[in-house]
Scaffold this active site. Structure first.
Site, mmCIF file in Angstrom:
data_model
loop_
_atom_site.group_PDB
_atom_site.id
_atom_site.type_symbol
_atom_site.label_atom_id
_atom_site.label_comp_id
_atom_site.label_asym_id
_atom_site.label_seq_id
_atom_site.Cartn_x
_atom_site.Cartn_y
_atom_site.Cartn_z
ATOM 1 N N GLU A 137 0.760 -1.307 0.181
ATOM 2 C CA GLU A 137 0.002 -0.109 0.043
ATOM 3 C C GLU A 137 0.870 1.094 0.063
ATOM 4 O O GLU A 137 0.166 2.173 -0.079
ATOM 5 C CB GLU A 137 -0.967 0.128 1.355
ATOM 6 C CG GLU A 137 -2.011 -1.144 1.191
ATOM 7 C CD GLU A 137 -2.923 -1.081 2.053
ATOM 8 O OE1 GLU A 137 -2.894 -0.548 3.114
ATOM 9 O OE2 GLU A 137 -4.121 -1.890 1.980
HETATM 10 C C1 BMA Z 1 -4.784 -3.562 4.804
HETATM 11 C C2 BMA Z 1 -3.404 -3.929 5.370
HETATM 12 C C3 BMA Z 1 -3.184 -3.687 6.595
HETATM 13 C C4 BMA Z 1 -4.213 -3.710 7.629
HETATM 14 C C5 BMA Z 1 -5.679 -3.780 6.729
HETATM 15 C C6 BMA Z 1 -6.900 -3.657 7.795
HETATM 16 O O1 BMA Z 1 -4.804 -2.608 4.042
HETATM 17 O O2 BMA Z 1 -2.692 -3.945 4.345
HETATM 18 O O3 BMA Z 1 -2.332 -2.807 6.938
HETATM 19 O O4 BMA Z 1 -4.154 -4.118 8.910
HETATM 20 O O5 BMA Z 1 -5.761 -3.210 5.855
HETATM 21 O O6 BMA Z 1 -7.039 -2.316 8.234
#
Ligand code: BMA
Length: 860
Positions: free
Chosen positions: A459
């Protein structure tokens, strides 16, 4: 399953011992896992230590701190990461080592800032937990007693000056610095150390230090095979054109050394070569005719060949390496089409839909993840029909056993590099450390057939464009935004892909997940996406039915662990409220996340009568939501070619998006995944009062069977019925039935019925149930569930039957040493089902303890 867990594990352990470049006929290894003691650097009290291990677990074992996973104990141990720690043991200098021409000290992992001394001479200053450290100790090791000392600097103290020096803060939203008494000083990103140690939105802040992987001495004479890379140049069912690239370290120039490669005991290549003193690279090209191909779970056998590479000198001196490797071709296909750009995996020439989940580390204290736990993790993926796990970038490059098990069970791995949701330093020293870590891990993992893809980060690119980071740094001026973007681009789009290209043996690379293209935000038409509209943005669950992507590499919905699990970490009566201090401390999404669960629940379900039933309904809510998504993604084949939910597991007991809790209990979501990810899926949906049914198949051939659909009331009276012979589509999805709901309701209302569908072939029935209204509006009747248990194979067979339709039948037992083959399932009126439960209880105690409820019991 003919083979028992224990047997399997033995096979795996054996294989681990033999695989990779760890076994050398003539290399002597002396483990250093005994006699360790540790102390706080500024105090004099020594305590016994376990190696591999970390400070926190040693403190627990010595009774100095209490289990940080219990109630609020995490808060009381935040001092640990601000201290320096010293570990010490003595090594016996053996003749076997001292008489060898090569003598090394090897740490498979040091967490993280560690100075290593042998007999008070400084050998090494380590600063990256993700790589191995190997030091030449010739001349330092002496006969008899030697003192090995590892001084761990507090990662906080080492990194704080780096934070202070920067004129801006590097984004790192998940670092719970405030819980660690550091206010907003988020220093985690400066260390090459697992990101989740500093906290995450499902994890506590427990910043460890320690010798977290094995440590040993290694000694040899003459020569050794340092590494064997198996490159799969061209593979199809007719032939596999392979190359073995053998790295040999030799003490001297040697002429006429013979290198051989055997596959399953048969000689496939032999070469006579001259070696020079130092490192040699010998490449052997050969073809294996009609190879047994490696297939993913569900598609065929994940066949593994035993490859043995041997080098023999004139005088008979030999070294040999064994590797278990699957032969397969694997392509990550990103091609333009009318809609945008595909992202799919082509295995042995066939596009394969990826069904799976995201994986985070299994514990905050990594060394206590046992081989049994790894085995359960992978089998729990296999047994719900997954074929891919994504190792997410905020954790670790996993232990060898993880990949060995994936090889063995046909689970592909999407491997992130360890960067997640943050910005990182871009200076030369940092980049060089990352380069070494990447080279080490790419080389370590490249022979595994399970490795499908390397991915730069989690991300970070989307965050730059979509989470306001770019704007924020631009607003600061001073060229900060430009510098930070250049750093980001350099790491994920230059440094890392170059390493994968050079060392990866042809494995694909993507710069970030999610990603459309470098330098752009992700979208639904190009590449992969993380869809969080449901949950984070409060979209209705039905949105999963229409949201599209070429590959969903994340989507998720939270639940709490079930009541029996909650009681382990939050046992007091006053804890039993989702807003209690303890439950909130085990909910790292904060009251926002609790609010989300409540809100979605009340939109879809009747209000549960108490805490225990709230947890149960939350399971069904989460399970239904993710089932909706999994099925929608598969119905959308081949536009969409992957569905990886967030997340396969937990690292401590917590409310989270996981489908299995920390103790290994399956949530409803995991049980629901089994059908939703099965090779054939019949998928009925009601949208806008219209019923559609799709038939989806991952097989490469059509499968003939019979499709039937029944709309029935809660007592089993059928108001509409259809049955027809049908063939499944080939590796795809097809609409097989559609109707306005009003045409299939008879004289009933949509609140009175369920829609039962089935595709039956060769005695196996793929079934699924849809509802035409929200769960809260369905007129469920109080179900009278009759059950009885019979002793069977490590537990009991429980037979259940209900007078009326029973939604979400849930069985539970206290303790954690039990497993239900199925749970949270729907029972058709009058239909008997049998569920196996593993448990050591006596029949009498089992009968007394087993609780069975269904949805109506949660509010009546
Ligand atoms: C995502 C993951 C984590 C996170 C999850 C829940 O996008 O990549 O970083 O724990 O969401 O928010």
């Amino acid at each position: 399953m003919g083979i028992s867990r224990k047997k399997l594990l033995v096979a795996v352990l054996l294989q681990t011992a033999l695989s990779g470049s760890n076994l050398y006929a003539d290399v002597y290894r002396q483990n250093i896992d005994e006699g360790w003691k540790f102390r706080q650097a500024r105090l004099d009290n020594w305590y016994d230590a376990t190696v591999p291990g970390v400070v926190h677990t040693d403190l627990i074992d010595n009774g100095i701190i209490d289990d940080p996973f219990f109630r609020l104990n995490e808060r009381a141990v935040q001092w640990v990461d601000k201290e320096d720690w010293i570990y010490e043991t003595s090594i016996n200098g053996e003749d076997k080592v001292l008489d060898s021409s090569n003598q090394y000290l090897v740490f498979k992992g040091l967490d993280t800032y560690a100075d290593v001394y042998l007999n008070d001479s400084l050998l090494l200053k380590a600063d990256n937990m993700f790589r191995e450290w190997k030091v030449d100790i010739k001349g330092v090791l002496k006969k008899g007693d030697n003192k090995l000392k590892v001084y761990f600097h507090s990662p906080i103290k080492i990194d704080m000056p780096k934070w202070e020096k920067l004129p801006y803060q590097l984004e790192s939203g998940n670092d719970q610095s405030e819980n660690g008494g550091l206010l907003d000083r988020k220093v985690g990103i400066f260390a090459r150390k697992a990101g989740y140690h500093y906290g995450w939105d499902w994890g506590p802040r427990l910043v460890t230090s320690g010798i977290w992987r094995s440590v040993y001495l290694e000694a040899w004479n003459d020569l050794r095979i340092e590494n064997v890379q198996l490159i799969q140049n061209k593979v199809n069912s007719g032939s596999a054109k392979l190359s073995s690239v053998v790295e040999i370290i030799s003490d001297d120039n040697v002429s006429g050394a013979v290198v051989t490669v055997k596959a399953d005991g048969k000689l496939v290549s032999k070469e006579t070569v001259n070696l020079v003193k130092g490192l040699n690279k010998v490449s052997l090209d050969y073809t294996i005719k009609n190879p047994k191909l490696w297939w993913t779970n569900g598609l065929g056998d994940p066949y593994l060949y035993d490859f043995t590479t041997t080098v023999t000198m004139n005088d008979g001196t030999q070294d040999s390496v064994n590797d278990r490797i699957g032969i397969r071709s694997l392509r990550v296909v990103t091609e333009k089409d009318e809609a945008g750009t595909t992202l799919y995996f082509e295995l042995n020439g066939k596009p394969v839909f990826m069904k799976g989940a995201n994986y985070i580390p299994s514990d905050n204290f990594l060394p206590r993840v046992t081989d049994e736990k790894y085995e359960r993790t992978i089998l729990d993926a296999k047994n719900v029909n997954m074929n891919m796990l994504r190792i997410w970038g905020g954790g670790i490059y996993e232990n060898d056993i993880f990949y060995d098990l994936c090889d063995e069970h046909g689970i592909l791995v999407w491997q992130d590099f360890m960067f997640a949701c943050s910005l990182y330093p871009g200076d030369d020293e940092f980049i060089e450390s990352v380069r070494q870590e990447a080279i080490y891990n790419v080389r370590r993992l490249r022979n595994h057939p399970c490795i499908a893809l390397w991915c730069g980060n989690n991300e970070n690119q989307d965050a730059w464009f979509g989470w306001g980071w770019k704007r924020r740094y631009e607003a600061m001026g001073n060229g900060y935004a430009e510098k930070l973007w250049n750093d980001l681009y350099n790491l994920y789009f230059k440094v890392l892909p170059e390493i994968v290209e050079e060392y990866g043996g042809g494995t694909g690379y993507r710069g970030s997940s999610p990603m459309s293209f470098p330098g752009m935000k992700s979208d639904g038409v190009n590449g992969d996406s993380h869809y969080w509209g449901v949950w984070h943005a409060n979209d209705p669950i039905s949105q999963y039915n229409t949201e599209r992507s070429r590959f969903f590499s994340e989507y998720g919905f939270q639940s709490f662990p079930e009541y029996e699990s909650v009681k382990i970490y939050a046992p007091e009566k006053r804890d039993h409220d989702i807003y209690s201090e303890v439950m909130m401390s085990h909910q790292r999404g904060g009251s926002f996340a609790n609010g989300r669960i409540e809100e979605y629940m009340l939109k879809n379900f009747k209000k549960p009568k108490d805490f225990e039933h709230f947890l149960y309904v939350g399971m069904i809510l989460q399970g239904d939501a993710i089932k909706t998504a999994m099925e929608a993604h598969r119905r959308d084949m081949p536009y969409c070619m992957g569905s990886l939910f967030w997340q396969h597991n937990d690292c401590w007991p917590v409310a989270s998006w996981s489908s299995r809790d920390y103790y290994g209990r399956w949530k409803a979501q995991h049980y629901f995944a089994k059908n939703a990810y099965d090779m054939i899926l019949v998928s009925p949906v009601v949208m806008n009062d219209k019923l559609t049914v799709h038939l989806v198949s991952d097989y490469f051939k059509t499968v003939s069977g019979n499709f039937s659909l029944k709309v029935m009331d809660m007592r089993g009276n059928v108001v509409y019925e259809k049955s027809m012979p049908l063939k499944t589509p080939v590796n795809g999805s097809e609409l097989i039935f559609e109707s306005e709901m009003s045409n299939v309701l008879g004289d009933k209302s949509k609140n009175d019925v369920i829609i039962y569908t089935e595709f039956e072939t060769d005695g196996k029935a793929y079934t699924n149930i849809a509802y035409a209204a929200e769960q809260k509006d369905l007129n469920y009747e109080k179900a009278n569930i009759i059950w009885s248990a019979k002793k069977a194979d490590g537990g009991f067979d429980v037979t259940l039957k209900s007078d009326v339709f029973a939604r979400g039948v849930f069985m539970s037992l206290s303790g954690i040493d039990n497993f239900f083959e199925d749970n949270y399932f729907d029972l058709l009126p009058g239909k008997e089902v049998k569920v196996h439960v593993s448990s050591d209880l006596s029949l009498a105690v089992f009968n007394e303890q087993l609780k069975v409820i269904s949805l109506v019991d949660s509010y009546m």
